[in-house]
Design a protein around this motif. Structure first.
Motif, PDB file in Angstrom:
ATOM      1  N   UNK A   6      25.259   8.842  45.142  1.00 49.82           N
ATOM      2  CA  UNK A   6      25.431   7.724  44.219  1.00 49.82           C
ATOM      3  C   UNK A   6      26.190   6.586  44.898  1.00 49.82           C
ATOM      4  N   UNK A   7      27.277   6.905  45.592  1.00 49.96           N
ATOM      5  CA  UNK A   7      28.045   5.871  46.289  1.00 49.96           C
ATOM      6  C   UNK A   7      27.188   5.143  47.310  1.00 49.96           C
ATOM      7  N   UNK A   8      26.386   5.895  48.062  1.00 50.16           N
ATOM      8  CA  UNK A   8      25.537   5.283  49.077  1.00 50.16           C
ATOM      9  C   UNK A   8      24.477   4.380  48.449  1.00 50.16           C
ATOM     10  N   UNK A   9      23.819   4.863  47.373  1.00 51.70           N
ATOM     11  CA  UNK A   9      22.767   4.060  46.738  1.00 51.70           C
ATOM     12  C   UNK A   9      23.339   2.806  46.072  1.00 51.70           C
ATOM     13  N   UNK A  10      24.506   2.938  45.413  1.00 49.38           N
ATOM     14  CA  UNK A  10      25.098   1.780  44.753  1.00 49.38           C
ATOM     15  C   UNK A  10      25.592   0.739  45.748  1.00 49.38           C
ATOM     16  N   UNK A  11      25.985   1.179  46.946  1.00 51.55           N
ATOM     17  CA  UNK A  11      26.490   0.238  47.938  1.00 51.55           C
ATOM     18  C   UNK A  11      25.390  -0.363  48.808  1.00 51.55           C
ATOM     19  N   UNK A  12      24.383   0.441  49.146  1.00 54.70           N
ATOM     20  CA  UNK A  12      23.388  -0.002  50.129  1.00 54.70           C
ATOM     21  C   UNK A  12      22.022  -0.347  49.529  1.00 54.70           C
ATOM     22  N   UNK A  13      21.694   0.213  48.379  1.00 60.51           N
ATOM     23  CA  UNK A  13      20.352   0.010  47.815  1.00 60.51           C
ATOM     24  C   UNK A  13      20.386  -0.846  46.550  1.00 60.51           C
ATOM     25  N   UNK A  14      21.246  -0.489  45.621  1.00 59.16           N
ATOM     26  CA  UNK A  14      21.271  -1.172  44.320  1.00 59.16           C
ATOM     27  C   UNK A  14      22.381  -2.218  44.237  1.00 59.16           C
TER      28      UNK A  14
END
Length: 211
Positions: free
Chosen positions: A83-91
């Motif tokens: 979740x941290x990775x997706x919220x920072x890098x994708x979304x």
């Protein structure tokens, strides 16, 4: 779950990134539960085919639940990192990126005070528009009333024209003079009628006194 509102990302995607991650989490969790049920069903079939097996379905269910709890704990840890990775890098929209619909703010920047001044001016203009609309409605009503009065005056003029024609047909020369003559005679008749009424009242009083 992240508590950052991520309003700019919501404006771009049309949904909150946290809502997206929550749906992904629920989908993975449902799939994990379904997978455990399938594994439990396979184990029951396999053990049922082994002669002399003393493992009961309730024991298999306890083992399945314990393994599911173990998988869920590890899954939650992995999902938190994902979740941290997706919220920072994708979304996530970088701070230096401006959406196309907000480019006008870059071209015409304004402060809170300027925005408030524009709001006040807009409110004043709206009030003026409402006042002008009310004044226009009042003028239209007055115009309709003037049209009605004009129509009545035209009827009166037509009536006078008809009376003048009648006077000419009966030998009267001037309608104004005839009208004045009629007015005088009408006044005389009213005086006579008044005199008759007064005399009648006196006679009635005398009659009442005699009675």
């Amino acid at each position: 779950m992240s508590v950052d509102p991520m309003a700019y990302e919501t404006q771009f995607f049309g949904f909150t990134p946290q809502t997206c991650m929550l749906r992904v989490y629920i989908a993975f969790q449902d799939y994990l539960f379904e997978m455990m049920l399938v594994v439990e069903g396979v184990m029951l079939k396999k053990l049922d085919g082994i002669p002399g097996c003393k493992v009961s379905p309730s024991q298999i269910r306890k083992c399945t639940e314990k393994f599911l709890l173990f998988m869920k704990e590890h899954f939650d840890k992995l999902f938190t990192k994902m979740e941290e990775m997706l919220l920072q890098l994708v979304l996530n929209i970088p701070k230096n990126v401006l959406l196309p619909e907000d480019r006008v703010q870059e071209q015409y920047p304004y402060s809170k005070e300027e925005f408030q001044a524009l709001q006040d001016e807009l409110q004043q203009l709206q009030q003026q528009c409402r006042a002008e609309a009310a004044a226009e409605q009042a003028l239209r009503a007055e115009l309709e009333e003037q049209k009605a009065v004009k129509a009545e005056l035209e009827k009166i003029l037509q009536c006078f024209d008809g009376l003048e024609s009648i006077c000419r047909e009966h030998g009267a020369g001037n309608f104004k003079e005839s009208f004045a003559f009629l007015t005088q005679n009408s006044k005389k008749l009213q005086d006579v009628l008044k005199d008759v009424e007064e005399k009648s009242k006196k006679k009635m009083k005398q009659h009442d006194q005699l009675m």
